[in-house]
Design a protein around this motif. Structure first.
Motif, mmCIF file in Angstrom:
data_model
loop_
_atom_site.group_PDB
_atom_site.id
_atom_site.type_symbol
_atom_site.label_atom_id
_atom_site.label_comp_id
_atom_site.label_asym_id
_atom_site.label_seq_id
_atom_site.Cartn_x
_atom_site.Cartn_y
_atom_site.Cartn_z
ATOM 1 N N SER A 21 -7.230 31.542 94.973
ATOM 2 C CA SER A 21 -7.156 33.187 94.615
ATOM 3 C C SER A 21 -6.999 33.843 95.937
ATOM 4 C CB SER A 21 -8.260 33.604 93.737
ATOM 5 O OG SER A 21 -9.561 33.441 94.621
ATOM 6 N N ASP A 22 -6.706 35.220 95.877
ATOM 7 C CA ASP A 22 -6.760 35.982 97.237
ATOM 8 C C ASP A 22 -8.017 36.994 97.119
ATOM 9 O OD1 ASP A 22 -5.862 36.989 99.519
ATOM 10 O OD2 ASP A 22 -4.038 38.074 98.654
ATOM 11 N N PHE A 23 -8.255 37.597 97.994
ATOM 12 C CA PHE A 23 -9.626 38.368 97.985
ATOM 13 C C PHE A 23 -9.093 39.978 98.120
ATOM 14 C CE2 PHE A 23 -12.747 40.788 100.629
ATOM 15 C CZ PHE A 23 -13.785 40.497 99.927
ATOM 16 N N MET A 24 -9.755 40.683 97.425
ATOM 17 C CA MET A 24 -9.419 42.173 97.404
ATOM 18 C C MET A 24 -10.789 42.913 97.812
ATOM 19 S SD MET A 24 -8.384 44.785 94.520
ATOM 20 C CE MET A 24 -6.948 44.016 94.038
ATOM 21 N N TYR A 25 -10.591 43.602 98.624
ATOM 22 C CA TYR A 25 -11.771 44.762 98.810
ATOM 23 C C TYR A 25 -12.071 45.738 97.786
ATOM 24 C CZ TYR A 25 -11.885 43.025 103.867
ATOM 25 O OH TYR A 25 -11.836 42.215 105.258
#
Length: 128
Positions: A41-45
């Motif tokens: 997955s990616d990371f989102m703040y």
């Protein structure tokens, strides 16, 4: 499917930070199936929902004794801890300024949030 090779072994260093996470249920807009180790997955703040930025920060899931899960055939726990790996090392400075203990974020697949997470430990990120 084989065993997972730890990112520590591949990248020859420690992870950047550790999060506690919880995958969203299907009713909350989450995944139909639980991921396995190697999930990219990616990371989102939290708060960056309107920013279309891909950070390429991948989770590596830990078991209940804080060991990296090596079995890629079994779904990871719905909640737990994960080591986080920033793949683009040129972005370490940007993330070192943003990542703090208690920071909230998400695992995302494209625009869809699949899990919520909170930074609980800084490991390698501030060593640069």
């Amino acid at each position: 499917m084989g065993d997972h090779i730890s990112y520590k072994q591949i990248r020859n260093r420690e992870c950047d930070f550790i999060v506690s996470y919880r995958f969203f249920s299907l009713e909350e807009g989450g995944r139909e199936t639980s991921p396995t180790q190697g999930y990219r997955s990616d990371f989102m703040y939290s708060g960056d929902e309107n920013i279309k930025q891909l950070w390429m920060i991948w989770p590596e899931f830990l078991d209940s004794e804080n060991n990296v899960i090596l079995d890629k055939s079994t779904p990871v726990p719905i909640f737990g801890k994960a080591k986080m790996w920033i793949l683009n090392e040129s972005l370490h400075e940007i993330h070192a300024e943003r990542i703090k203990i208690g920071l909230k974020g998400y695992f995302v697949e494209g625009p869809r949030k699949t899990a919520e997470c909170e930074v609980i430990q800084i490991v390698h990120l501030n060593l640069k």
